[in-house]
Design a protein around this motif. Structure first.
Motif, PDB file in Angstrom:
ATOM      1  N   LEU A  90     -22.354   2.778  -7.769  1.00  0.00           N
ATOM      2  CA  LEU A  90     -22.670   1.411  -7.355  1.00  0.00           C
ATOM      3  C   LEU A  90     -24.096   1.051  -7.735  1.00  0.00           C
ATOM      4  N   ARG A  91     -24.985   2.016  -7.695  1.00  0.00           N
ATOM      5  CA  ARG A  91     -26.372   1.736  -8.063  1.00  0.00           C
ATOM      6  C   ARG A  91     -26.451   1.325  -9.530  1.00  0.00           C
ATOM      7  N   CYS A  92     -25.718   2.033 -10.376  1.00  0.00           N
ATOM      8  CA  CYS A  92     -25.729   1.691 -11.811  1.00  0.00           C
ATOM      9  C   CYS A  92     -25.131   0.315 -12.031  1.00  0.00           C
ATOM     10  N   VAL A  93     -24.014   0.033 -11.360  1.00  0.00           N
ATOM     11  CA  VAL A  93     -23.342  -1.257 -11.561  1.00  0.00           C
ATOM     12  C   VAL A  93     -24.224  -2.396 -11.079  1.00  0.00           C
ATOM     13  N   GLN A  94     -24.866  -2.201  -9.932  1.00  0.00           N
ATOM     14  CA  GLN A  94     -25.740  -3.256  -9.413  1.00  0.00           C
ATOM     15  C   GLN A  94     -26.947  -3.450 -10.315  1.00  0.00           C
ATOM     16  N   LEU A  95     -27.432  -2.370 -10.882  1.00  0.00           N
ATOM     17  CA  LEU A  95     -28.548  -2.493 -11.812  1.00  0.00           C
ATOM     18  C   LEU A  95     -28.145  -3.323 -13.017  1.00  0.00           C
ATOM     19  N   ILE A  96     -27.000  -2.997 -13.617  1.00  0.00           N
ATOM     20  CA  ILE A  96     -26.570  -3.699 -14.827  1.00  0.00           C
ATOM     21  C   ILE A  96     -26.259  -5.155 -14.513  1.00  0.00           C
ATOM     22  N   ALA A  97     -25.562  -5.385 -13.397  1.00  0.00           N
ATOM     23  CA  ALA A  97     -25.260  -6.775 -13.027  1.00  0.00           C
ATOM     24  C   ALA A  97     -26.546  -7.546 -12.768  1.00  0.00           C
ATOM     25  N   GLY A  98     -27.500  -6.901 -12.108  1.00  0.00           N
ATOM     26  CA  GLY A  98     -28.762  -7.572 -11.827  1.00  0.00           C
ATOM     27  C   GLY A  98     -29.515  -7.915 -13.087  1.00  0.00           C
ATOM     28  N   VAL A  99     -29.543  -6.985 -14.014  1.00  0.00           N
ATOM     29  CA  VAL A  99     -30.269  -7.219 -15.266  1.00  0.00           C
ATOM     30  C   VAL A  99     -29.609  -8.333 -16.061  1.00  0.00           C
ATOM     31  N   LEU A 100     -28.273  -8.315 -16.115  1.00  0.00           N
ATOM     32  CA  LEU A 100     -27.581  -9.382 -16.850  1.00  0.00           C
ATOM     33  C   LEU A 100     -27.766 -10.730 -16.161  1.00  0.00           C
ATOM     34  N   GLY A 101     -27.764 -10.722 -14.825  1.00  0.00           N
ATOM     35  CA  GLY A 101     -28.011 -11.967 -14.104  1.00  0.00           C
ATOM     36  C   GLY A 101     -29.396 -12.514 -14.396  1.00  0.00           C
ATOM     37  N   ARG A 102     -30.382 -11.633 -14.437  1.00  0.00           N
ATOM     38  CA  ARG A 102     -31.745 -12.068 -14.775  1.00  0.00           C
ATOM     39  C   ARG A 102     -31.792 -12.633 -16.181  1.00  0.00           C
ATOM     40  N   ALA A 103     -31.076 -11.998 -17.109  1.00  0.00           N
ATOM     41  CA  ALA A 103     -31.051 -12.515 -18.478  1.00  0.00           C
ATOM     42  C   ALA A 103     -30.463 -13.926 -18.488  1.00  0.00           C
ATOM     43  N   LEU A 132     -32.589   4.010 -15.877  1.00  0.00           N
ATOM     44  CA  LEU A 132     -31.162   4.237 -16.063  1.00  0.00           C
ATOM     45  C   LEU A 132     -30.744   5.602 -15.540  1.00  0.00           C
ATOM     46  N   MET A 133     -31.589   6.594 -15.765  1.00  0.00           N
ATOM     47  CA  MET A 133     -31.227   7.926 -15.282  1.00  0.00           C
ATOM     48  C   MET A 133     -31.295   7.981 -13.762  1.00  0.00           C
ATOM     49  N   ALA A 134     -32.299   7.346 -13.197  1.00  0.00           N
ATOM     50  CA  ALA A 134     -32.404   7.337 -11.732  1.00  0.00           C
ATOM     51  C   ALA A 134     -31.214   6.622 -11.107  1.00  0.00           C
ATOM     52  N   SER A 135     -30.613   5.702 -11.844  1.00  0.00           N
ATOM     53  CA  SER A 135     -29.454   4.978 -11.332  1.00  0.00           C
ATOM     54  C   SER A 135     -28.151   5.661 -11.693  1.00  0.00           C
TER      55      SER A 135
END
Lengths: 367, 317
Positions: free
Chosen positions: A301-314, A119-122
Motif C-alpha cells: 500500500l505504501r508503494c501504491v500510495q506513493l505512485i498515486a500521489g506522485v501521479l496526482g501531483r504531476a 522507492l526502495m523505502a516504499s
C-alpha cells in the motif's frame, strides 16, 4: 459502482486553434530563485544526506498571530490552542524527520522527489515469487532474492524510476491540454489515494468494481449521468442543456490503473477505444495490457500510495500550467466538441422560462 | 539473463565449524568489542538560536562557557539519550517530548519516561528565554502593562518570582504562566485571565493536562489537608465530586475542546547543576538575580498569548 458525473470540458467559444507555445521551464518560476529541498529526503536513510536537518529548527521564527474575529469566543479559543501548540509543542528535543504514513495522503511527493531510496523505502522493488512471473517482464527485473524454497523477483529500481517519471510526464501532459484522467484502484486501502490523485488532477476516480461496458456500452450505462459545459476558466456555462441531452458521456483521455490484474476488462475497453493507460506492473502482470507500464510492487500500500500521489501531483502541475495559459488567452484544449454556441435570444427566452417553470436538469443516477 | 540465480548462495552466509589454518586463533577468540547495532536515534539535542555563541563565550552575564556546557550541552544530551533508550522500538518513539510528558503523566510505571521528557522540555524552555542581546521589558509596553495589571509593578513581580524560587528547597522550576479564567466571557468581551507564578519541583510540568505530575508542593512538609487546600477542589464528602454537575466537572466543561487554561511563558531552572559551577554552593540568590537581568523579554512577548497582551482593568486571578 459509483462514478462521479463525467463532465464536458470544452470551451464555450471556438477560437481559431492556435499553435500551442510550449512554455519554457521558467515560465511559471517565481521571482525569487529558491534552492529546492526535497521534503521526503529523510526516507533516503543515508548518513549525512540531510546534514542540515539539525539546523532547520534553529530559526525559531514564532508565527505572528493570525487575524481573528475579536468577538467570537470559539475562534479565540481555537487561536490560543493553535498558538500554544505551535509555540510549546516541539520544545524539548529535535525529532528526526521520519516516515509518517498519513503524509503520503496529506502531502504526497511530487515527481521531483522520485529517488531510488524513496522507492526502495516504499518496498516498490519487491516482486512476486519466481514461479508466478510473467516472462514479458524480464527486462524490468533486477534479480532473484530469497531463501532456497521461496525466491522472489526483485524489480530494478532505476527502471521503476525512469518509467514513473515518464508516466508523470504523460499525466501532466494530458492535464495541460485539458484532458480527463481517470484514476482506478479497486483494492482495499487504495480508495483514499485514488480520490486524492483524482482531485489533484481534476479528473475522475473509481475505487470499486469497474462495470464492464462503461466505455464500450457507455450510452447505456452512463446514459443518465449529468453533463455540463465549462469554459477555459473551469466555470460552468449555461445554455447547452438541449444539446447535452443527445451527447454521449465523455470518455477519459488517460486511465491510470493501480491494480491491472483485477481490472483487465477496463484495460481491454481502453485499448478498444484508443485510450492510453498507465499502470503499475508487478512481476506477475502482463505488461502488454498497459501503454505506459510502471514496474513496481502493487501489493504494498505504501508503494501504491506513493505512485498515486506522485501521479496526482504531476496532474496538478499540468492543471496549473493549463490554468496559467488559459488566463493569458492561450487555449490548448481541443475544440472538436461539436456544440453550437446558443443564440442570444434563445438564452433570454430560456432564462425566463426557467424562472417560470423551474425546470430541472437530468440528475446523475447511481448506477 | 534475469532468471539466473545469484552468485552468492545462501549457504555462504551460515557459519560452519571449519576454519582455515591461518585464522584459527583469531576466530576462536570471543568477540569482545562487538559493534553496536546501527540504529538511528530519533531524538537529538535541539539547536538553540544562539548556541554557537553560547558555546564559545557562555551566556553573557549568567553562565560561563563551561557552565553552559554542563547545563545545556551535557545535560540536555543525557536527557535526550535517555529518551532514546526509553522509547526505542516503541510505538511512541517518534512522539515529541511534550506529548510524551502529557501522555505518561498518569502512568506510574512510565515515571522515568515522564521525568526525562519533562526535564528535557523544561530545560529547553529555560534556555530559549536567554539570548546574546536580551530585550528589557520596558521596551514592550503592552506586555509590561499586562504584567502590572496582575502584580502591580515589575519590581513586585521580580521579588515575588525570585523569592519563590529561592524559597524552594531542592531542585525544580518556577514558571510565569498566563491562567485563563474558566468562565465564558460575556458576548463581545475578551476572555479574562491573569498572570500566575507556578512552582514545579524536580521534573514537574506546568501543563494542566498532566496535572498529576505538576509537583507544585514539597510533599515532605505538607499534609493531605494542606495538599487538598492547595488543589482547592477536593471536598471531604466525595458525593458529587465527579460527574458533569460537580465543581470539577463544571470547570472541565468550561474548557474549550482541546483547550488549555494555563500557558507558560517564562521559567527559571533552579537545579543546582545549572548554577553551582559559576556561583558556588551559596550562590542561588545571586544566580536568580543575574538571571532576571538576562531574560530576553522579546521571546516572552512572542510566546505570550494575544489575550494576555490586551490588558483590561486591574484584576487579580
Amino acid at each position: 459502482m459509483i462514478l462521479r458525473s463525467l463532465l464536458l470540458r470544452q470551451g464555450r467559444f471556438a477560437l481559431p486553434r492556435s499553435t500551442l507555445i510550449r512554455p519554457f521551464r521558467r515560465y511559471l518560476a517565481s521571482q525569487i530563485e529558491e534552492t529546492y529541498t526535497n521534503p521526503h529526503q529523510h526516507q533516503q536513510f543515508i548518513a549525512g544526506a540531510d546534514g542540515d536537518a539539525t539546523k532547520s529548527q534553529a530559526a525559531t521564527s514564532l508565527s505572528a498571530e493570525s487575524e481573528v474575529l475579536d468577538n467570537d469566543p470559539v475562534a479565540l479559543n481555537y487561536a490560543l490552542q493553535q498558538h500554544s501548540k505551535a509555540v510549546t509543542g516541539k520544545i524539548g528535543s529535535m525529532v528526526e524527520p521520519h516516515y509518517r504514513p498519513h503524509e503520503l495522503l496529506s502531502n504526497p511527493p511530487s515527481p521531483k522527489d522520485i529517488t531510488l531510496e524513496l522507492l526502495m523505502a516504499s518496498q516498490s522493488h519487491i516482486g512476486h515469487s519466481t514461479s508466478l512471473w510473467h516472462p514479458a517482464n524480464a527486462k524490468y527485473i533486477f534479480g532473484v532474492r530469497g531463501e532456497d524454497g521461496h525466491p522472489i523477483h526483485i524489480i530494478s529500481l532505476d527502471v521503476t524510476a525512469a518509467h514513473l517519471r515518464r508516466a508523470c510526464k504523460v499525466v501532466s501532459g494530458v492535464t495541460e491540454r485539458g484532458g480527463l484522467v481517470l484514476f482506478v484502484g479497486s483494492r482495499e486501502g487504495q480508495a483514499r489515494c485514488v480520490v486524492n490523485a483524482a482531485s489533484m488532477s481534476k479528473g475522475c476516480h473509481l475505487f470499486t468494481k469497474w462495470i464492464p461496458g462503461t466505455i464500450t456500452n457507455g450510452q447505456q450505462i452512463l446514459g443518465k449521468c449529468k453533463k455540463k459545459v465549462v469554459n477555459h476558466k473551469d466555470e460552468e456555462v449555461k445554455g447547452f442543456e438541449d444539446q447535452l441531452i443527445q451527447k454521449a458521456a465523455v470518455k477519459p483521455d488517460l486511465v491510470v490503473c493501480l491494480n491491472p490484474l483485477e481490472n483487465y476488462v477496463l484495460l481491454h475497453e481502453c485499448a478498444l477505444n484508443n485510450i492510453p493507460t498507465v499502470g503499475i506492473v508487478d512481476t506477475d502482470v502482463n505488461p502488454t495490457w498497459i501503454t505506459y507500464p510502471i514496474p513496481a510492487n502493487d501489493d504494498s500500500l505504501r508503494c501504491v500510495q506513493l505512485i498515486a500521489g506522485v501521479l496526482g501531483r504531476a496532474g496538478q502541475e499540468g492543471q496549473a500550467v493549463r490554468r496559467e495559459l488559459a488566463l493569458t488567452g492561450q487555449l490548448p484544449a481541443r475544440q472538436d466538441h461539436g456544440l453550437e454556441p446558443p443564440a442570444e435570444q434563445e438564452t433570454d427566452e430560456r432564462n425566463s422560462r426557467d424562472k417560470e417553470h423551474g425546470r430541472n436538469l437530468l440528475q446523475a443516477g447511481d448506477v | 539473463m534475469i532468471t539466473r540465480r545469484l552468485a552468492r548462495p545462501a549457504g555462504a552466509l551460515t557459519s560452519t565449524s571449519w576454519t582455515c589454518a591461518s585464522c584459527t586463533r583469531a576466530s576462536l577468540l570471543p568477540q569482545t568489542c562487538r559493534q553496536p547495532p546501527s540504529r538511528r536515534s530519533l531524538h537529538h539535542v535541539p539547536p538553540l538560536t544562539y548556541d554557537e555563541s553560547f558555546k564559545r563565550q557562555g551566556i553573557p552575564g549568567l553562565l560561563s562557557p563551561d557552565g553552559f556546557r554542563i547545563a545545556w550541552t551535557d545535560y540536555q544530551g543525557s536527557m535526550v539519550q535517555k529518551l532514546n533508550e526509553l522509547t526505542a522500538g516503541e510505538p511512541y518513539e517518534d512522539a515529541h517530548v511534550k506529548q510524551l510528558a502529557l501522555q505518561f503523566a498518569r502512568d506510574p510505571m512510565a515515571a522515568s519516561l515522564f521525568n526525562h521528557a519533562s526535564m528535557a522540555h523544561n530545560n529547553h524552555f529555560f534556555f530559549n528565554s536567554l539570548s546574546t542581546s536580551p530585550l528589557k521589558v520596558d521596551r514592550l509596553p503592552t506586555l509590561q502593562q499586562s504584567l502590572n495589571n496582575t502584580f502591580g509593578s515589575m519590581e513586585t513581580l521580580q521579588s515575588t518570582f525570585l523569592d519563590t524560587a529561592a524559597a524552594m528547597f531542592g531542585p525544580g522550576f518556577v514558571w510565569l504562566v498566563w491562567a485563563r479564567n474558566l468562565d465564558n466571557p460575556a458576548a463581545g468581551a475578551q476572555r479574562r485571565g491573569a498572570w500566575r507564578i507556578l512552582t514545579t519541583y524536580l521534573a514537574g510540568t506546568p501543563y494542566p493536562e498532566a496535572g498529576y505530575r505538576q509537583q507544585g508542593l514539597d510533599m515532605n512538609n505538607n499534609s493531605a489537608a494542606s495538599y487538598n487546600s492547595y488543589m482547592n477542589q477536593q471536598p471531604v464528602n466525595t458525593v458529587g465530586a465527579f460527574g458533569s454537575f460537580s465543581q470539577s466537572g463544571r470547570e472541565q466543561a468550561k474548557l474549550p475542546p482541546g483547550g488549555t487554561n494555563v500557558m507558560p511563558v517564562l521559567c527559571v531552572n533552579t537545579w543546582e547543576h545549572v548554577w553551582l559551577r559559576d556561583y558556588g554552593m551559596n550562590g542561588k540568590r545571586r544566580f536568580l538575580r543575574d538571571w532576571w537581568d538576562c531574560v530576553d523579554w522579546s521571546q516572552v512577548e512572542s510566546i505570550a498569548p494575544v489575550e494576555a497582551k490586551h490588558p483590561l482593568e486591574f484584576q487579580r486571578g
